[in-house]
Design an enzyme around this catalytic site. Sequence first.
Site: not given
Ligand code: F6R
Length: 612
Positions: A2, A27, A75, A101-102, A485, A489, A492, A508, A607
């Site tokens: 949020c 966000r 959100w 938020n929460g 990773e 990427k 997502e 396996h 985010k």
């Molecule tokens: C993926 C991504 C997320 C963050 C995760 C942790 O591209 O950005 O997987 O890495 O939500 O967020 P932070 O780094 O802010 O703790």
Amino acid sequence: MCGINGYVGEREAAPIVLDGLSRLEYRGYDSVGVAVLQDSGEVSIHKRAGKIGDLSSELTDRWPTGKQAIGHTRWATHGKPSDANAHPHADCTGRLVVIHNGIVENHQELRRRLGDEHTFASETDTEVIPHLLENNLKDGMNLADALTKTMNQLEGAHAVLAMSADEPGVIVAARAGNAGGIVVGYGRGENYVASDLPALLPHTRNVVFLDDGDIAVVRAKTVEYRNGGRPVTREPQEVPYDPVSVAKGNYKHFMQKEIGEQPEAILDTIRGRANFAEARVDLEDVQISPSRLGSIKRVVLVGMGTSLHAAMIGRHYFERIARMPAEVDNASEWRYREPVVGPDTLLVSVSQSGETVDTLAAMELARERGCLQVTICNGIGSQATRMADGIVYTRCGLEIGVASTKTYLAAITALYLLACHIGQERGIIDRERMGGYLEPIAHLPYLAGEVLARGAEQEELAHEFARFDNFLFLGRGIHYPVVMEGALKLKEVSYIHAEGYPAGEMKHGPIALIDPDVPVVAVVQKGDLRAKMINNIEQVKAREGTVIAIGVDGDDELEEKADRTFYVPETSDLLSPVLTSIPMQLFAYNVAVRRGCDVDQPRNLAKTVTVE
Ligand code: F6R
């Protein structure tokens, strides 16, 4: 998650607040709303499911006028995305409004306690807050006192903004626990409150980040703070960002811009810390005595998502550079185990935002157990930086694309420097060895730029492979987290199913997936593991699989083994993940663009993840 924004001053508040919210779109959200305290003395609320642009269009020609407003992007957690569930939420009188938020963990019990005299208009947990405030105000309190009392009635972690038509000119903000930050921005004769800096930067760089338990009473010309019922002083700090750094410029997407900024991000992370002439690494915010560092018996690294993958690479650095036993875990798993840690453990947390709820909870647990803590973080003033004993800032500027890119490479670089520094302070890295570690890092920004310059090849690859719905990513050793990773990427931003595996695991189980419709991305590094990776590629080819290999310049044999190859320049084995990660970012980005996906705001993602 949020987004929160508020304004009180002399100007029309609604457009300022909506503009601020649009700068927090990254966000992640599914509905939006704004409440304006109108010049007439009434509160006017406008909210709906959908995008900020939809709300702005709806308000065209009928903007509510007033010099004070609060706004929110939601959100959904409790209650689906809908007009009714969007914030702000009001009390029964409609004169008091709240954004939040929460998660109010005891909301059902609170609803029951509030009883029949309160009518609820939504399914949200948040809505209990204005009703509790309403009751507390009836006891003759002012809004700030009523919010202090209300916060004590809520279980969970929260960031809340409230305003009331009966107390014009005041916005009250509260932060309790780790549900995301609240930042107060100081203007001239006007003040702002937001969940994150981009909403404030067009107006001010002088800010205060609320501490856990803080309440801020924000008026146009003054801001007062209290914590635990007592007044406290919070001095504004100037943040080193400017609005231009959070603009997209000529790029189509923030993700594209941020991938392109990586050489600079790596350079900024190294700058002033790696002393090449004296073969030393000095970290300005890690002022921990050599004797305390010498008392550490092992290192535990934690993070989530991309930050976890950086931490997995960091584990290799602690083992191989600092020669310390190191383990790595997902913060949300680690915090619920019964980890055996204590004062002889160093907890290294990795978090772009410094506000991820699970990472903060892991840090909290480590604090209770007396661990020494260092955080690798990009969020200046964030909660993680306030909890740790030492900080290595990744100095990337703000990252707006939801998918982390530049902060990931900068975090890997920061972990490398931290392992060098700790090894140095513990006396196990002599000058010559340190020189060997520092020499390749000096070239890293340039080499990252070299990989980016080969980006056109990536566009061709994406063109060819965007039609596939499943991918397997394989790597070994330090490239295992790299392929995790790479797969993250791709899934997502393009919604393609992708799995990252240590290549040794392939036989396996995952090998059952191999067929011409499941392309395999394989990272083939130089050194002992190269031959093993080539074997894995042969095994995929023997099953009619298609292989895209990411190899090192000069490894021409790969051309014969794989269907497609992408080469990166050679660097040290330890730093090679920085270079091999870039083609995967470019691949994910280009595939997503070809598939028409919303690259910067992928569906369902946020985010900063401030709820469990
Ligand atoms: C993926 C991504 C997320 C963050 C995760 C942790 O591209 O950005 O997987 O890495 O939500 O967020 P932070 O780094 O802010 O703790």
